[in-house]
Scaffold this motif. Structure first.
Motif, PDB file in Angstrom:
ATOM      1  N   TYR A  21       0.854  -1.193   0.000  1.00  0.00           N
ATOM      2  CA  TYR A  21       0.000   0.000   0.000  1.00  0.00           C
ATOM      3  C   TYR A  21       0.884   1.236   0.000  1.00  0.00           C
ATOM      4  N   LEU A  22       0.553   2.211  -0.859  1.00  0.00           N
ATOM      5  CA  LEU A  22       1.229   3.496  -0.896  1.00  0.00           C
ATOM      6  C   LEU A  22       0.214   4.615  -0.673  1.00  0.00           C
ATOM      7  N   PRO A  23       0.518   5.573   0.200  1.00  0.00           N
ATOM      8  CA  PRO A  23      -0.380   6.721   0.381  1.00  0.00           C
ATOM      9  C   PRO A  23      -0.513   7.520  -0.911  1.00  0.00           C
ATOM     10  N   ASP A  24      -1.565   8.312  -0.999  1.00  0.00           N
ATOM     11  CA  ASP A  24      -1.851   9.052  -2.228  1.00  0.00           C
ATOM     12  C   ASP A  24      -0.856  10.178  -2.500  1.00  0.00           C
ATOM     13  N   GLU A  25      -0.355  10.839  -1.453  1.00  0.00           N
ATOM     14  CA  GLU A  25       0.499  12.008  -1.676  1.00  0.00           C
ATOM     15  C   GLU A  25       1.862  11.584  -2.228  1.00  0.00           C
ATOM     16  N   ARG A  26       2.191  12.101  -3.414  1.00  0.00           N
ATOM     17  CA  ARG A  26       3.433  11.742  -4.117  1.00  0.00           C
ATOM     18  C   ARG A  26       4.311  12.988  -4.190  1.00  0.00           C
ATOM     19  N   VAL A  27       5.507  12.903  -3.635  1.00  0.00           N
ATOM     20  CA  VAL A  27       6.391  14.066  -3.495  1.00  0.00           C
ATOM     21  C   VAL A  27       7.626  13.866  -4.366  1.00  0.00           C
ATOM     22  N   SER A  28       7.980  14.870  -5.149  1.00  0.00           N
ATOM     23  CA  SER A  28       9.101  14.749  -6.076  1.00  0.00           C
ATOM     24  C   SER A  28      10.410  15.176  -5.424  1.00  0.00           C
ATOM     25  N   ALA A  29      11.512  14.780  -6.059  1.00  0.00           N
ATOM     26  CA  ALA A  29      12.838  15.170  -5.582  1.00  0.00           C
ATOM     27  C   ALA A  29      13.029  16.680  -5.648  1.00  0.00           C
ATOM     28  N   ASP A  30      12.347  17.339  -6.565  1.00  0.00           N
ATOM     29  CA  ASP A  30      12.503  18.793  -6.698  1.00  0.00           C
ATOM     30  C   ASP A  30      12.092  19.528  -5.427  1.00  0.00           C
ATOM     31  N   TYR A  31      11.117  18.989  -4.728  1.00  0.00           N
ATOM     32  CA  TYR A  31      10.674  19.625  -3.481  1.00  0.00           C
ATOM     33  C   TYR A  31      11.836  19.718  -2.494  1.00  0.00           C
ATOM     34  N   PHE A  32      12.578  18.623  -2.335  1.00  0.00           N
ATOM     35  CA  PHE A  32      13.679  18.608  -1.380  1.00  0.00           C
ATOM     36  C   PHE A  32      14.895  19.351  -1.918  1.00  0.00           C
ATOM     37  N   ALA A  33      15.081  19.325  -3.245  1.00  0.00           N
ATOM     38  CA  ALA A  33      16.211  20.052  -3.832  1.00  0.00           C
ATOM     39  C   ALA A  33      16.124  21.536  -3.519  1.00  0.00           C
ATOM     40  N   ALA A  34      14.912  22.077  -3.466  1.00  0.00           N
ATOM     41  CA  ALA A  34      14.733  23.500  -3.181  1.00  0.00           C
ATOM     42  C   ALA A  34      14.985  23.826  -1.720  1.00  0.00           C
ATOM     43  N   VAL A 165      14.447  19.431   9.862  1.00  0.00           N
ATOM     44  CA  VAL A 165      15.021  18.203   9.318  1.00  0.00           C
ATOM     45  C   VAL A 165      14.906  18.134   7.803  1.00  0.00           C
ATOM     46  N   ARG A 166      13.856  18.717   7.212  1.00  0.00           N
ATOM     47  CA  ARG A 166      13.578  18.485   5.794  1.00  0.00           C
ATOM     48  C   ARG A 166      14.629  19.061   4.856  1.00  0.00           C
ATOM     49  N   GLY A 167      15.494  19.955   5.330  1.00  0.00           N
ATOM     50  CA  GLY A 167      16.575  20.453   4.493  1.00  0.00           C
ATOM     51  C   GLY A 167      17.835  19.621   4.556  1.00  0.00           C
ATOM     52  N   LYS A 168      17.851  18.584   5.388  1.00  0.00           N
ATOM     53  CA  LYS A 168      19.020  17.723   5.498  1.00  0.00           C
ATOM     54  C   LYS A 168      19.045  16.712   4.362  1.00  0.00           C
ATOM     55  N   GLY A 279      17.638  12.235  -8.974  1.00  0.00           N
ATOM     56  CA  GLY A 279      17.744  13.408  -8.131  1.00  0.00           C
ATOM     57  C   GLY A 279      18.754  14.426  -8.629  1.00  0.00           C
ATOM     58  N   ILE A 280      18.847  14.641  -9.938  1.00  0.00           N
ATOM     59  CA  ILE A 280      19.866  15.537 -10.473  1.00  0.00           C
ATOM     60  C   ILE A 280      19.684  16.968  -9.973  1.00  0.00           C
ATOM     61  N   GLY A 281      18.431  17.355  -9.695  1.00  0.00           N
ATOM     62  CA  GLY A 281      18.215  18.686  -9.143  1.00  0.00           C
ATOM     63  C   GLY A 281      18.913  18.867  -7.811  1.00  0.00           C
ATOM     64  N   TRP A 282      18.967  17.794  -7.066  1.00  0.00           N
ATOM     65  CA  TRP A 282      19.682  17.826  -5.782  1.00  0.00           C
ATOM     66  C   TRP A 282      21.150  18.182  -5.986  1.00  0.00           C
ATOM     67  N   TRP A 283      21.758  17.512  -6.953  1.00  0.00           N
ATOM     68  CA  TRP A 283      23.201  17.724  -7.159  1.00  0.00           C
ATOM     69  C   TRP A 283      23.452  19.123  -7.717  1.00  0.00           C
ATOM     70  N   LEU A 284      22.571  19.599  -8.586  1.00  0.00           N
ATOM     71  CA  LEU A 284      22.744  20.949  -9.101  1.00  0.00           C
ATOM     72  C   LEU A 284      22.639  21.973  -7.975  1.00  0.00           C
ATOM     73  N   ARG A 285      21.771  21.708  -7.040  1.00  0.00           N
ATOM     74  CA  ARG A 285      21.584  22.630  -5.930  1.00  0.00           C
ATOM     75  C   ARG A 285      22.845  22.743  -5.079  1.00  0.00           C
ATOM     76  N   THR A 286      23.601  21.650  -4.942  1.00  0.00           N
ATOM     77  CA  THR A 286      24.800  21.680  -4.102  1.00  0.00           C
ATOM     78  C   THR A 286      25.975  22.386  -4.772  1.00  0.00           C
ATOM     79  N   ARG A 287      25.886  22.629  -6.093  1.00  0.00           N
ATOM     80  CA  ARG A 287      26.922  23.337  -6.855  1.00  0.00           C
ATOM     81  C   ARG A 287      28.262  22.613  -6.853  1.00  0.00           C
ATOM     82  N   ARG A 288      28.226  21.297  -6.764  1.00  0.00           N
ATOM     83  CA  ARG A 288      29.458  20.521  -6.832  1.00  0.00           C
ATOM     84  C   ARG A 288      29.110  19.116  -7.304  1.00  0.00           C
ATOM     85  N   PRO A 289      30.077  18.381  -7.897  1.00  0.00           N
ATOM     86  CA  PRO A 289      29.786  17.023  -8.347  1.00  0.00           C
ATOM     87  C   PRO A 289      29.637  16.094  -7.152  1.00  0.00           C
ATOM     88  N   PRO A 290      28.834  15.035  -7.299  1.00  0.00           N
ATOM     89  CA  PRO A 290      28.683  14.083  -6.194  1.00  0.00           C
ATOM     90  C   PRO A 290      29.937  13.260  -6.006  1.00  0.00           C
TER      91      PRO A 290
END
Length: 368
Positions: A21-34, A165-168, A279-290
């Motif tokens: 079972y999965l809850p209805d609310e679906r959250v994208s990686a972009d939300y956390f990247a911001a 916590v959500r920005g970690k 999660g490429i938006g995540w890596w772009l946000r950090t301004r450095r390669p993983p």
């Protein structure tokens, strides 16, 4: 793709069926990247974000989600599917109520009167195989009946969405979900061929809950509780997990007389995947390669000499589901037609910072 194995000894248990079972609310990686503000760990291979994850609705509890998964089973098989349940086992990633757990509530809301209700907390991500082993022992002792297993991961929307916590880096990885399964000693279904559970208590203290300022989790305070990751702890967890999951799977494979590379399927927990696949938006946000490297999923199948096509996961849709990852992924791979009757499926996982590992092999026999 069915594997033929001579002299397979069944573990005297049957998995009748499993449902996710999965809850209805679906959250994208972009939300956390911001939101990302944890520069120290953002590029670590442990925290390569999935494309999506699901969050439990406000007020949706572990018991609610387990019931949603259980109702998938009754929808498939009829309202009398749980009539012979004598054991109820539950595992909540984040127990909402101290002391009593949710097993009794789940049983009551399903109209069950089991002889045994047990909340299995310490199995962590390896809880599914652990619960199969416990259910088998309890049913043998009772001389029959069936066992309902309920698992819920509910910390994504609660622990990891707190404003401190959500920005970690860790916050983008978990998702919420649930699974339910029915286990019996005989009858139709998927025979359990072998199970192994292994405890490594010396590592248990490496999984810590922290806050700033420091407080005990039950104490009032301004600091929000989250997992205390450091680079040194991550290195230890990666080393242990990379070793433990294939080791316990190989142990079970050897006990049933099959070479790991001849398994039809490997289903594991899914803490992360190789960076930077998602999660490429995540890596772009950090301004450095993983920091590149191979993380758990690829290492595990390589150790067992299995191709990616035989190692299904739901990471990009669900993120890290902790204990729910194995049964929900198994259900998904059956539902989409990949796993067929007669296929040998190895499930394997490790828990927390490596204090527990478990594996269970079964011969899929359909939904019964």
């Amino acid at each position: 793709m069915t594997t033929t194995v001579e002299n397979m000894k069944e573990h005297n248990a049957i998995l009748r069926d499993v449902a996710g079972y999965l809850p209805d609310e679906r959250v994208s990686a972009d939300y956390f990247a911001a939101l990302v503000d944890d520069e120290n760990l953002a590029g670590n291979v442990m925290f390569a974000a999935p494309a999506y994850r699901h969050h439990a609705a406000g007020g949706e509890t572990s018991a609610d989600m387990m019931l949603s998964a259980a109702r998938v089973l009754t929808d498939r098989h009829g309202s009398d599917y749980f009539d012979d349940v004598s054991v109820v086992l539950t595992h909540s990633q984040l127990p909402e109520v101290p002391v009593r757990g949710c097993g009794g509530e789940v049983a009551d809301r399903l109209g069950l009167r089991p002889e045994t209700v047990l909340d299995v907390h310490n199995g962590g991500c390896a809880a599914f195989a652990h619960m199969i082993a416990i259910a088998t022992a309890l049913l043998r002792a009772a001389g029959g009946g069936t066992a309902l297993l309920g698992l819920a991961q509910n910390s994504a929307s609660q622990i990891f969405m707190q404003d401190q916590v959500r920005g970690k880096a860790q916050a983008a990885i978990p998702g919420d979900g649930a699974a339910a399964a029915l286990v019996a000693l005989d009858g139709a279904g998927s025979p359990v061929l072998g199970v192994a559970t292994r405890s490594f208590g010396e590592y248990s203290a490496d999984m810590t809950a922290v806050s700033a300022p420091t407080r005990k989790y039950w104490e009032a305070g301004t600091g929000q509780i989250h997992i205390g990751f450091t680079q040194a702890k991550i290195a230890k967890v990666l080393a242990r997990g990379n070793r433990m999951v294939p080791a316990v799977a190989m142990e079970v494979a050897d006990s049933i007389g099959i070479a790991p590379r001849d398994l039809d399927w490997l289903v594991t927990n899914q803490p992360n995947r190789t960076a930077p696949r998602q999660g490429i938006g995540w890596w772009l946000r950090t301004r450095r390669p993983p920091r590149r490297g191979r993380a758990f999923l690829r290492n595990w199948r390589d150790a067992l000499e299995l191709p990616e096509s035989r190692h299904p996961d739901t990471f990009d849709e669900c993120g890290n589901l902790f204990a729910v990852g194995v049964p929900l992924t198994l259900d998904a791979a059956v539902s989409d037609g990949r796993i067929h009757d007669g296929d040998v499926v190895m499930t394997s996982a490790f828990a927390h910072a490596g204090d527990f590992a478990a594996a269970a092999a079964l011969r899929w026999g359909g939904r019964r």
